[in-house]
Design a protein around this motif. Structure first.
Motif, short mmCIF file in Angstrom:
data_model
loop_
_atom_site.label_atom_id
_atom_site.label_comp_id
_atom_site.label_asym_id
_atom_site.label_seq_id
_atom_site.Cartn_x
_atom_site.Cartn_y
_atom_site.Cartn_z
N LEU A 23 18.49 12.84 26.22
CA LEU A 23 18.23 11.77 25.30
C LEU A 23 16.90 12.01 24.75
CD1 LEU A 23 18.90 9.17 23.87
CD2 LEU A 23 18.57 7.91 25.87
N GLN B 114 18.54 1.58 27.32
CA GLN B 114 18.14 0.74 26.17
C GLN B 114 17.97 -0.96 26.79
OE1 GLN B 114 18.56 1.09 21.89
NE2 GLN B 114 19.76 -0.33 22.20
N LEU C 170 22.79 2.75 32.60
CA LEU C 170 23.81 3.93 33.40
C LEU C 170 23.75 3.93 34.73
CD1 LEU C 170 25.51 6.65 32.99
CD2 LEU C 170 23.63 7.88 32.70
N ALA D 18 13.66 3.09 19.08
CA ALA D 18 12.82 4.33 18.87
C ALA D 18 12.76 4.55 17.28
CB ALA D 18 13.30 5.49 19.66
N LEU E 92 29.61 10.19 33.49
CA LEU E 92 28.79 11.26 33.93
C LEU E 92 30.04 12.33 34.84
CD1 LEU E 92 25.85 9.98 35.56
CD2 LEU E 92 25.85 11.18 33.46
N ASP E 93 29.85 13.51 34.57
CA ASP E 93 30.77 14.66 35.28
C ASP E 93 30.53 14.57 36.75
OD1 ASP E 93 32.46 15.56 32.90
OD2 ASP E 93 30.34 15.95 32.03
N TRP F 278 20.60 7.42 18.31
CA TRP F 278 21.25 6.66 19.50
C TRP F 278 20.56 5.28 20.07
CZ3 TRP F 278 21.88 6.43 25.01
CH2 TRP F 278 23.26 6.41 25.40
N LEU F 279 19.36 5.23 19.89
CA LEU F 279 18.77 4.19 20.42
C LEU F 279 18.42 3.19 19.25
CD1 LEU F 279 16.33 5.88 22.91
CD2 LEU F 279 18.24 4.60 23.32
N ASP F 280 18.17 1.90 19.43
CA ASP F 280 17.90 1.00 18.45
C ASP F 280 16.27 0.83 18.10
OD1 ASP F 280 20.54 -0.27 17.52
OD2 ASP F 280 20.75 -0.74 19.91
N LEU G 230 20.17 13.30 30.82
CA LEU G 230 21.23 12.39 31.48
C LEU G 230 22.11 13.21 32.36
CD1 LEU G 230 21.96 9.93 28.57
CD2 LEU G 230 19.95 9.66 30.21
N GLN G 231 22.48 14.41 31.96
CA GLN G 231 23.38 15.21 32.52
C GLN G 231 22.92 16.67 32.41
OE1 GLN G 231 27.58 14.44 33.48
NE2 GLN G 231 28.08 15.94 32.12
N ARG H 146 21.73 -1.54 27.67
CA ARG H 146 22.65 -0.08 28.09
C ARG H 146 22.03 0.33 29.34
NH1 ARG H 146 23.03 3.59 23.01
NH2 ARG H 146 23.04 1.49 21.74
N ARG I 283 23.32 17.16 28.46
CA ARG I 283 23.05 15.83 27.66
C ARG I 283 21.69 15.27 27.93
NH1 ARG I 283 27.86 11.75 29.24
NH2 ARG I 283 29.02 13.73 29.46
N ARG J 173 5.60 6.39 31.90
CA ARG J 173 6.53 6.49 33.19
C ARG J 173 6.03 6.05 34.31
NH1 ARG J 173 10.76 10.15 31.64
NH2 ARG J 173 10.55 10.69 29.48
N ASP K 297 10.04 11.61 24.33
CA ASP K 297 10.56 11.45 25.59
C ASP K 297 11.89 12.19 25.73
OD1 ASP K 297 8.77 9.80 27.27
OD2 ASP K 297 8.66 8.42 25.55
N CYS K 298 11.96 13.06 26.45
CA CYS K 298 13.40 13.76 26.71
C CYS K 298 13.75 13.83 28.08
CB CYS K 298 12.94 15.38 26.39
SG CYS K 298 12.48 15.81 24.72
N ASP K 299 14.87 12.74 28.30
CA ASP K 299 15.28 12.36 29.35
C ASP K 299 16.71 13.02 29.64
OD1 ASP K 299 13.35 9.80 28.82
OD2 ASP K 299 13.50 10.53 31.03
N ARG L 150 11.37 4.75 26.60
CA ARG L 150 11.76 4.08 25.39
C ARG L 150 12.58 3.31 25.34
NH1 ARG L 150 9.64 4.13 20.11
NH2 ARG L 150 9.86 2.16 19.56
N LEU M 253 20.67 12.05 20.99
CA LEU M 253 21.52 12.61 22.02
C LEU M 253 21.98 13.93 21.55
CD1 LEU M 253 22.42 11.51 24.87
CD2 LEU M 253 24.72 11.33 23.74
N LYS N 133 27.99 20.37 28.58
CA LYS N 133 27.94 19.26 29.51
C LYS N 133 26.53 18.88 29.49
CE LYS N 133 32.04 20.09 32.28
NZ LYS N 133 32.26 20.35 33.77
#
Lengths: 239, 239, 239, 239, 239, 239
Positions: free
Chosen positions: F39, A121, A39, F25, A22-23, F21-23, F120-121, A37, F37, A77, F116-118, A69, F30, F35
């Motif tokens: 998921l 994940q 974070l 779903a 992450l930035d 990106w996920l196994d 990450l950044q 996985r 980001r 959630r 689901d829209c999470d 997910r 992603l 910057k």
């Protein structure tokens, strides 16, 4: 006896620790134990919670959560349900305790480091992966404070890693994946310092209770696994 | 080395198990470990939670809570705060798991037994007292079902008791009271069956991490303590 | 007309007031009205709620709750449901008001006494038992403050007791047990001072509305019952 | 002794009952007791709550709430706070009980009438205004059911009105406005049927406890006031 | 093409703005757009929320809610559900933003004006009616502050009104009532200043997406409608 | 005029769409806009929410959330706060509506797809990135259903992408990053189909209100940006 994924009983899954994922965060690691996985983001804030103000001591805590997910079947959630489940609470507390065990509060001074461990994940062992990754993010957050000369002295008194062990069909195994975890008669999470001492021992008989000999073999397996994880952490940190 | 209350390191506090303390509950026990006083009530309901319906299997779970003035300083009610804290969740789950370890769900049939463990007064070891008392209340609730011929066969596959152990000033001690608990470097809760097998091992280094030798001595102390508690349970049940 | 438990219409159930049932609380009473059993704990804290700071006045309030298995059929915990029900709120407020009616805030100074009334077993009349017991716990908490010279002058301006009355099959009755309460056409709770004045009169027609003559006979019954309870309180307090 | 607004001690404030204030509701009344303004809406739904299904009996309940700026100083919304306060619960329950006292559940059949009483402006006596207005909205909702031939027989067994009474500077007064309510030593809410019987008597000593003579004079005042309110209800309903 | 209620496509419903509908609030308006009826109350408090203290700047925000029986079918109270729904949040935020667009925080000084917009009856366009009415209540609250010399200079930098537009059966329409709203393919809410500039444009394709030409005709319709509403606001304010 | 990151006013940030990106779903992407980001995970379940059962129609909805340390300064978890904030609700609803605009419910049959829209950044434009990514995850989830022959016909009636536009120092700009977003006088989010029609237009004057000419130039900029995003989506999907 062959394991589902071909590993030997005392073998970890492939483990990777990707720093600075992450930035914004003062420390961050994407930790992978096989398909699991997590974070881990470390947030530094000057000052401490109210109950600790004026003590001269710092604070470290953690919050654990799973993306809906991350699992095979979507879970609701906790923000939507409006309350945090028992398991989430329990793991957040475990991660916090584990990290605090290698922190010298005085050296940290009145600074707080909060570790967010979000499971992207899940394939078993999310809490142990979280602890292992969070330690590295914590170390980076401490470096951040050190570089800004905000520390009195070195707050890290050691390193910490964690791994799961379990008994499957009577045989002790290291670092269970989800499919193994479901079948395990006994499930144990071990949090161990870099010099091989215990911070947490959490063993639960899911099926038949376990005797002292079984407990002993699980402890040996976990000690060896954490020694391997410690090496990976040190490499990731370039030590 | 003398303990605060004059006990030897391997000595339990005075333990009493008062059965049928309540008139309504199918099983009830007021359990005391010294000044720690927990009211355990077992409630039997026909049927099981929705997710288990039609399985032919029973269910056992537990809820733990503390009265606001059970402690030295009053704590706010969780009902008033609107949410249950992490510690409460964690202990409720522990008690439930511990009791389920000695239950044969098939024999229980589609019946549910819910154990309420309410701490009336807290002086350390409330969760281990709760498990020890709840087992006796559970046994009475099973008898209630047996007398009404609502069981397929005997659902109790064993007995279960629990005790805390810890390291204080480097010395392992059994059944810590609150004052000892606060000072302990390591704190461990052990849930053990009547035949000396482990159901739960939960050890936490509150101060310095502990090594394997220390862990071994704590396990021995706990095994002996639970053997004593098992005897007291059997006496209380008139077995 | 004989009552379920053989009492005369104007007879209280056996009432006991066991002081100092708890070790930590500044005042505590286990009060029993027949099978109804309420644990009343008084907690003293220096200072008052924010909205009262700097006024020189003290504060007294109360919280009422029932253990899940105090009743014949288990009820869900309000902490688990995440909110407090209407009945609980209403009774908590009633107990607080009743006790505040015999408190001189100025004499109490900026101290707070909080009464926790937890119903361990319910068989009708839990709120009136709670008030009657809470008064005794309050008196002990006041003594605690007096002994530590934390009072300006005597804050207790009188005593307070409470009892339920009701009309069953057309006949007025004192101190209803659960079975009677369910059948009552009218249900009234009376909170009365030691010198026979009213603090609260709460009458509800559950079935047919009641006329003024019926109301009068209920009031007489309640005045006599509270006079008896006042005597028991004084004895318990060794006055 | 003159009252703040020039009324005699036994005089109601100007009372208006405006029916059909809303277009959607099956019954609706804007009730005003002086500056106190409550919007009462009756909602009819076929069917009853789950716990009553199959009984052949109807149900009536009520919810009371205050708009945030109904009061002199704005109060926070209970929806924003995330929980309903004790006072709100208590009044909702009171209104429901009061209306159910004049309902024959059997005649109503398995229909539900829910009364929403929302205080648009508060100047004392909001709960008594709410009951008085809600009765009229309820009567209209019953007519709605009657016109659609959804009733077995007449469910209204009587009428109900409510008023507050209190003692101010030693003198009993009818229908207190906010300023009087604040100063009252004793505050009593009376819910009374059209034929002069009591449904609820709720008296509270805010200051000094009251004796039996005072209680008697308050009851007389309330009976007369409710008789007046009953007439106004009948006029509004065109009976 | 005739509309349900006989209006032309570019015609508003009858709009009334009744000022000073409440006695306590510093500004209050009952606004009606046809059958839609919203009570807007402005509450002035000295000081600003914590995060803004010491900035010298004021604050304006809004809360929107619907009475349970404002709609055709009763909806559950958000206070009873224990949480505020997404729609409520969204509209509260929209109203707040819209009003803040015509406020000079510096001129307002460290004062807060909170607008409560409670829908008494809903027939489409509640949010636009709320904004249109709230502006008038806000203006009165500003006058209240001005009269008390609590303002640094004039905080109102303009006026604001809002209206809905939509496409029904391919034709653009102004100020949709509920029945039209349900059938609209596109639904747009426009918040526009007195001098014809946009504060908010919120268009949603409920059915088929809309092209740029359709968007243009909706914007024209809304600009004209808001110009009419601005005149009504000015008249109501006696400007 | 140069932008912070050197882009021209009508230039998108580097956009990447990483599928699978996920196994676990059924669809996952992603998505990165510079910057930022997010998921996006699509979860397929057979059946529809209760209120839609038996209709033969499918359902699509979305939930948006931000990880606590996705932002520059850590924000508290909504699960810990116990309620979901207004902004979160609003964006979840926007994403759901946007995706539903290109779904034929009948063709989808009684299946539900939850996105689901999470985040990450976060670096500005998280909601538009979420919609753009979620469309691709949705398309994969539809393919999943198609391969299992669970669809009646093709449920996707088009494609959808979203982008932010804004006015900074008087100049219209495409795809604002966080630093630009903070400075923008007007901020607009546009959701546009692959064939250039509008699904959502959400423009807000953060500073000065905007006139019709400015609105027109923003719409043009957004149409061009979404056309570019549509191409990237098609490439990612290998169309």
């Amino acid at each position: 006896m062959a394991r589902i994924d071909g590993r030997t009983p005392d073998q970890l899954r492939p483990v990777t620790l990707t720093r600075k994922w992450l930035d914004h965060a003062e420390g961050s690691v994407l930790v992978e134990f096989g398909k699991t996985r997590v974070l881990c983001a470390a947030s530094v804030t000057e000052g401490v919670p109210r109950w600790r103000k004026g003590s001269g001591l710092g604070w470290v805590s953690a919050e654990y959560a799973m993306l809906p997910r991350s699992t095979n079947t979507r879970s609701d959630r906790e923000s939507v349900k409006g309350k945090i489940g028992g398991r989430t609470h329990e793991i957040s507390r475990l991660i916090g305790r584990s990290l605090r065990a290698v922190i010298d509060y005085k050296a940290l001074g009145e600074n707080t480091i909060l570790l967010d461990c979000d499971v992207l994940q899940a394939d078993g062992g999310t809490r142990t992966a979280a602890i292992t990754g969070a330690y590295v993010a914590l170390a980076d957050a401490v470096s951040y404070l050190r570089e800004r000369k905000l520390l009195k002295s070195e707050p890290l008194t050691g390193t910490v890693a964690a791994v799961s062990v379990g008994i499957i069909d009577g045989a002790p195994m290291l670092d269970l994946c989800y499919e193994e975890d479901v079948r395990a008669e006994t499930d144990m999470n071990l949090v161990i310092t870099g010099d091989g001492k215990f911070i947490e021992v959490q063993g639960t008989a899911e099926g038949a209770p376990f005797d002292r000999a079984e407990l002993d073999s699980l402890l040996s397996l976990g000690l060896a696994g954490c020694a391997d994880l410690t090496k990976l952490q040190q490499e990731a940190l370039g030590r």
